[in-house]
Every structure is written in structure tokens, then in C-alpha cells.
Scaffold this motif. Structure first.
Motif, mmCIF file in Angstrom:
data_model
loop_
_atom_site.group_PDB
_atom_site.id
_atom_site.type_symbol
_atom_site.label_atom_id
_atom_site.label_comp_id
_atom_site.label_asym_id
_atom_site.label_seq_id
_atom_site.Cartn_x
_atom_site.Cartn_y
_atom_site.Cartn_z
ATOM 1 N N ASN A 6 0.816 -1.214 0.000
ATOM 2 C CA ASN A 6 0.000 0.000 0.000
ATOM 3 C C ASN A 6 0.854 1.270 0.000
ATOM 4 O O ASN A 6 0.345 2.356 0.226
ATOM 5 C CB ASN A 6 -0.976 0.012 1.187
ATOM 6 C CG ASN A 6 -0.272 -0.052 2.520
ATOM 7 O OD1 ASN A 6 0.930 -0.243 2.569
ATOM 8 N ND2 ASN A 6 -1.019 0.098 3.595
ATOM 9 N N THR A 7 2.137 1.128 -0.281
ATOM 10 C CA THR A 7 3.038 2.276 -0.372
ATOM 11 C C THR A 7 2.908 2.922 -1.739
ATOM 12 O O THR A 7 2.926 2.244 -2.763
ATOM 13 C CB THR A 7 4.499 1.838 -0.145
ATOM 14 O OG1 THR A 7 4.593 1.254 1.142
ATOM 15 C CG2 THR A 7 5.450 2.998 -0.247
ATOM 16 N N CYS A 8 2.782 4.242 -1.765
ATOM 17 C CA CYS A 8 2.707 5.003 -3.015
ATOM 18 C C CYS A 8 4.083 5.547 -3.368
ATOM 19 O O CYS A 8 4.901 5.795 -2.489
ATOM 20 C CB CYS A 8 1.741 6.174 -2.879
ATOM 21 S SG CYS A 8 0.049 5.695 -2.603
ATOM 22 N N ALA A 9 4.325 5.746 -4.650
ATOM 23 C CA ALA A 9 5.550 6.395 -5.115
ATOM 24 C C ALA A 9 5.153 7.733 -5.712
ATOM 25 O O ALA A 9 4.380 7.791 -6.661
ATOM 26 C CB ALA A 9 6.254 5.535 -6.147
ATOM 27 N N TRP A 10 5.654 8.817 -5.131
ATOM 28 C CA TRP A 10 5.389 10.171 -5.605
ATOM 29 C C TRP A 10 6.611 10.632 -6.388
ATOM 30 O O TRP A 10 7.720 10.634 -5.864
ATOM 31 C CB TRP A 10 5.146 11.104 -4.432
ATOM 32 C CG TRP A 10 3.950 10.753 -3.613
ATOM 33 C CD1 TRP A 10 3.876 9.837 -2.607
ATOM 34 C CD2 TRP A 10 2.648 11.289 -3.740
ATOM 35 N NE1 TRP A 10 2.609 9.792 -2.089
ATOM 36 C CE2 TRP A 10 1.832 10.684 -2.773
ATOM 37 C CE3 TRP A 10 2.081 12.252 -4.577
ATOM 38 C CZ2 TRP A 10 0.496 10.988 -2.626
ATOM 39 C CZ3 TRP A 10 0.740 12.563 -4.423
ATOM 40 C CH2 TRP A 10 -0.037 11.924 -3.458
ATOM 41 N N ILE A 11 6.420 11.028 -7.642
ATOM 42 C CA ILE A 11 7.523 11.448 -8.498
ATOM 43 C C ILE A 11 7.431 12.950 -8.731
ATOM 44 O O ILE A 11 6.409 13.449 -9.207
ATOM 45 C CB ILE A 11 7.508 10.693 -9.841
ATOM 46 C CG1 ILE A 11 7.596 9.191 -9.588
ATOM 47 C CG2 ILE A 11 8.651 11.167 -10.731
ATOM 48 C CD1 ILE A 11 7.404 8.339 -10.814
ATOM 49 N N CYS A 12 8.489 13.660 -8.386
ATOM 50 C CA CYS A 12 8.525 15.110 -8.569
ATOM 51 C C CYS A 12 8.649 15.425 -10.053
ATOM 52 O O CYS A 12 9.526 14.898 -10.732
ATOM 53 C CB CYS A 12 9.701 15.694 -7.796
ATOM 54 S SG CYS A 12 9.773 17.482 -7.873
ATOM 55 N N GLU A 13 7.765 16.274 -10.565
ATOM 56 C CA GLU A 13 7.782 16.585 -11.993
ATOM 57 C C GLU A 13 8.831 17.623 -12.366
ATOM 58 O O GLU A 13 9.164 17.777 -13.533
ATOM 59 C CB GLU A 13 6.405 17.058 -12.460
ATOM 60 C CG GLU A 13 5.937 18.338 -11.812
ATOM 61 C CD GLU A 13 4.548 18.737 -12.275
ATOM 62 O OE1 GLU A 13 4.347 18.911 -13.482
ATOM 63 O OE2 GLU A 13 3.675 18.864 -11.414
ATOM 64 N N HIS A 14 9.385 18.318 -11.376
ATOM 65 C CA HIS A 14 10.408 19.329 -11.630
ATOM 66 C C HIS A 14 11.773 18.771 -11.272
ATOM 67 O O HIS A 14 11.911 18.060 -10.280
ATOM 68 C CB HIS A 14 10.132 20.585 -10.797
ATOM 69 C CG HIS A 14 8.779 21.156 -11.041
ATOM 70 N ND1 HIS A 14 8.425 21.767 -12.222
ATOM 71 C CD2 HIS A 14 7.675 21.195 -10.265
ATOM 72 C CE1 HIS A 14 7.175 22.168 -12.153
ATOM 73 N NE2 HIS A 14 6.688 21.818 -10.968
ATOM 74 N N PRO A 15 12.814 19.105 -12.043
ATOM 75 C CA PRO A 15 14.155 18.618 -11.695
ATOM 76 C C PRO A 15 14.632 19.207 -10.377
ATOM 77 O O PRO A 15 14.262 20.315 -10.001
ATOM 78 C CB PRO A 15 15.025 19.090 -12.851
ATOM 79 C CG PRO A 15 14.234 20.094 -13.597
ATOM 80 C CD PRO A 15 12.800 19.906 -13.248
ATOM 81 N N VAL A 16 15.431 18.433 -9.661
ATOM 82 C CA VAL A 16 15.941 18.827 -8.349
ATOM 83 C C VAL A 16 17.464 18.760 -8.370
ATOM 84 O O VAL A 16 18.044 17.875 -8.999
ATOM 85 C CB VAL A 16 15.370 17.886 -7.257
ATOM 86 C CG1 VAL A 16 16.007 18.150 -5.915
ATOM 87 C CG2 VAL A 16 13.866 18.018 -7.179
ATOM 88 N N ASP A 17 18.096 19.685 -7.701
ATOM 89 C CA ASP A 17 19.547 19.705 -7.573
ATOM 90 C C ASP A 17 19.979 18.467 -6.775
ATOM 91 O O ASP A 17 19.609 18.315 -5.613
ATOM 92 C CB ASP A 17 19.968 20.987 -6.864
ATOM 93 C CG ASP A 17 21.473 21.147 -6.779
ATOM 94 O OD1 ASP A 17 22.209 20.208 -7.142
ATOM 95 O OD2 ASP A 17 21.908 22.232 -6.337
ATOM 96 N N MET A 18 20.744 17.586 -7.388
ATOM 97 C CA MET A 18 21.140 16.335 -6.754
ATOM 98 C C MET A 18 22.144 16.540 -5.620
ATOM 99 O O MET A 18 22.457 15.603 -4.895
ATOM 100 C CB MET A 18 21.730 15.367 -7.786
ATOM 101 C CG MET A 18 20.705 14.803 -8.737
ATOM 102 S SD MET A 18 19.585 13.643 -7.926
ATOM 103 C CE MET A 18 18.044 14.515 -8.002
ATOM 104 N N ARG A 19 22.617 17.768 -5.433
ATOM 105 C CA ARG A 19 23.525 18.047 -4.315
ATOM 106 C C ARG A 19 22.765 18.250 -3.011
ATOM 107 O O ARG A 19 23.357 18.332 -1.949
ATOM 108 C CB ARG A 19 24.363 19.284 -4.616
ATOM 109 C CG ARG A 19 25.290 19.087 -5.830
ATOM 110 C CD ARG A 19 25.963 20.364 -6.219
ATOM 111 N NE ARG A 19 24.957 21.294 -6.734
ATOM 112 C CZ ARG A 19 25.207 22.521 -7.153
ATOM 113 N NH1 ARG A 19 26.445 22.993 -7.096
ATOM 114 N NH2 ARG A 19 24.245 23.288 -7.614
ATOM 115 N N LYS A 20 21.434 18.296 -3.085
ATOM 116 C CA LYS A 20 20.631 18.504 -1.874
ATOM 117 C C LYS A 20 20.794 17.335 -0.902
ATOM 118 O O LYS A 20 20.894 16.184 -1.306
ATOM 119 C CB LYS A 20 19.164 18.684 -2.226
ATOM 120 C CG LYS A 20 18.859 20.009 -2.892
ATOM 121 C CD LYS A 20 17.384 20.258 -2.915
ATOM 122 C CE LYS A 20 17.048 21.565 -3.585
ATOM 123 N NZ LYS A 20 17.489 22.721 -2.830
#
Length: 87
Positions: A6-20
């Protein structure tokens, strides 16, 4: 890593800085997904070129950060849904 069915996967539609850091990505979950980062769901962040991914997942003990190179079939899925300027 095992997750329940029952776990959902939420995918961010905007690119994110991978250094975060883990903490910085967890802070982004509330405004981007309107969800709690400790909910037990998967939160997927992609880099600008969609060749890197970071996944946040709370397993009730700690908040691990999974960093993997994207598998070819996942890359194809994201390319088909990418904005025109991201290609």
C-alpha cells in the motif's frame, strides 16, 4: 529495501539539484507533494537530465536516501513524460 503493497511512489515533476541533502529533500516533500515525508511513501526526485534519481523513504527507524543510476526502462518512461525543454 522492502516496502508494503500500500506504499505510493510520488515522483517530482520538476528537476531537483542532486547536491541537496536528505534533510533538504525532506523539506521539499510538503510543498511539492502535499504529503508528510514520514508517511512511509516513496518520494522520487530526478536530476535535470533525468539520468540520476534520489528516493526518500521513511522505514520507521530512519530516513534513508537511495541513490541509483536509472535503469533503462525507467529512463524511457521519464523521457516520454519529460517537458519539451528538458530534452
Amino acid at each position: 529495501m522492502l516496502v508494503s503493497s500500500n506504499t505510493c511512489a510520488w515522483i517530482c515533476e520538476h528537476p531537483v539539484d542532486m547536491r541537496k541533502s536528505i534533510d533538504a529533500l525532506a523539506v521539499l516533500v510538503e510543498p511539492l507533494f502535499n504529503a508528510n515525508p514520514l508517511s512511509g511513501h516513496l518520494f522520487v526526485f530526478l536530476c535535470r537530465h533525468r539520468i540520476g534519481v534520489k528516493i526518500l523513504y521513511w522505514d520507521r527507524k530512519y530516513l534513508p536516501l537511495k541513490v541509483r543510476a536509472m535503469i533503462n526502462f525507467l529512463l524511457e518512461i521519464f523521457k516520454t513524460h519529460a517537458p519539451a525543454d528538458a530534452a
